[in-house]
Design a protein around this motif. Sequence first.
Motif, PDB file in Angstrom:
ATOM      1  N   SER A 106     -36.153  27.115  -8.730  1.00 18.89           N
ATOM      2  CA  SER A 106     -35.658  28.101  -9.690  1.00 18.89           C
ATOM      3  C   SER A 106     -34.368  28.721  -9.188  1.00 18.89           C
ATOM      4  O   SER A 106     -34.129  28.811  -7.977  1.00 18.89           O
ATOM      5  N   GLU A 150     -32.645  32.280 -10.184  1.00 21.62           N
ATOM      6  CA  GLU A 150     -32.795  33.508 -10.956  1.00 21.62           C
ATOM      7  C   GLU A 150     -31.798  34.536 -10.435  1.00 21.62           C
ATOM      8  O   GLU A 150     -31.930  35.029  -9.321  1.00 21.62           O
ATOM      9  N   ASP A 151     -30.791  34.828 -11.259  1.00 24.73           N
ATOM     10  CA  ASP A 151     -29.690  35.702 -10.841  1.00 24.73           C
ATOM     11  C   ASP A 151     -29.069  35.134  -9.576  1.00 24.73           C
ATOM     12  O   ASP A 151     -28.586  34.013  -9.597  1.00 24.73           O
ATOM     13  N   THR A 172     -36.907  31.232  -0.373  1.00 25.62           N
ATOM     14  CA  THR A 172     -35.980  31.822  -1.325  1.00 25.62           C
ATOM     15  C   THR A 172     -34.802  32.397  -0.555  1.00 25.62           C
ATOM     16  O   THR A 172     -34.991  33.093   0.450  1.00 25.62           O
TER      17      THR A 172
END
Length: 244
Positions: free
Chosen positions: A172, A174-175, A198
């Motif tokens: 992912s 995300e921002d 992350t």
Amino acid sequence: MDFTPDDAVALYDEMYRWDGVNVPSDRFFDRLVHDADAVLDVGCGTGMMLHQARDAGHTGRLVGLDPDLPSLRRARRRTDIEWVEGVASDASRWREEFALATMAGNAFQCLVTDEDLKVSLAAIHGALRVGGGFAFETRNPAARAWESWIPSTVHEITGGGWDLRQWHEVLSVEDDRVTFTETTARPDGTVLDVGRATLRFLGEAQLDALLTAAGFTVDLRHGDWSGGPVTDTSRSIITVATKR
């Protein structure tokens, strides 16, 4: 064969050997460490940078801080360096004791939340003497490095007793946070380990706002290890900030 956490950190050392002669990023940090009498390496991992500094004749205080116990077990093979278990915010245990703090290898990107960043920078600032430096690098978000982290790009790892394959897959975006997996497998495709992480990708303006709020002044900013400026194609944002 089993692939243990200790195997994982040994493999990391094999893949990313510290080389202050031939690797520009390692040389950059080595020079700063050499000139500082007391160094705190935040996110020290297996301690390669501090090991090399001691091998090169550094006689001052060297302290490595990391939350990963397998990495610290490997780091602690050298006993003339202080090794401390903890995250970046745990640098608050020291008060004005260091001339230099470092976060090499893009470790700064592991500070994912706003609170992580705020308390970690405050702790590092507090651990430094007035005029002390904080040196780190991050991947430049404008270069979008994560777009090359695709499963079809397989890294062959041979030598040092290893014969493995490793690849990454982005889960992912995300921002400014990118979550991905790192898979390690045998040559026949048998998966031995899947790690998940992350990272946060911050641009110059965001970094500078955080550093200023923490009490730092940015003294050096490069986009590559040759001293070039940060551009949209620069892979890195290299920073040295000073405690006010």
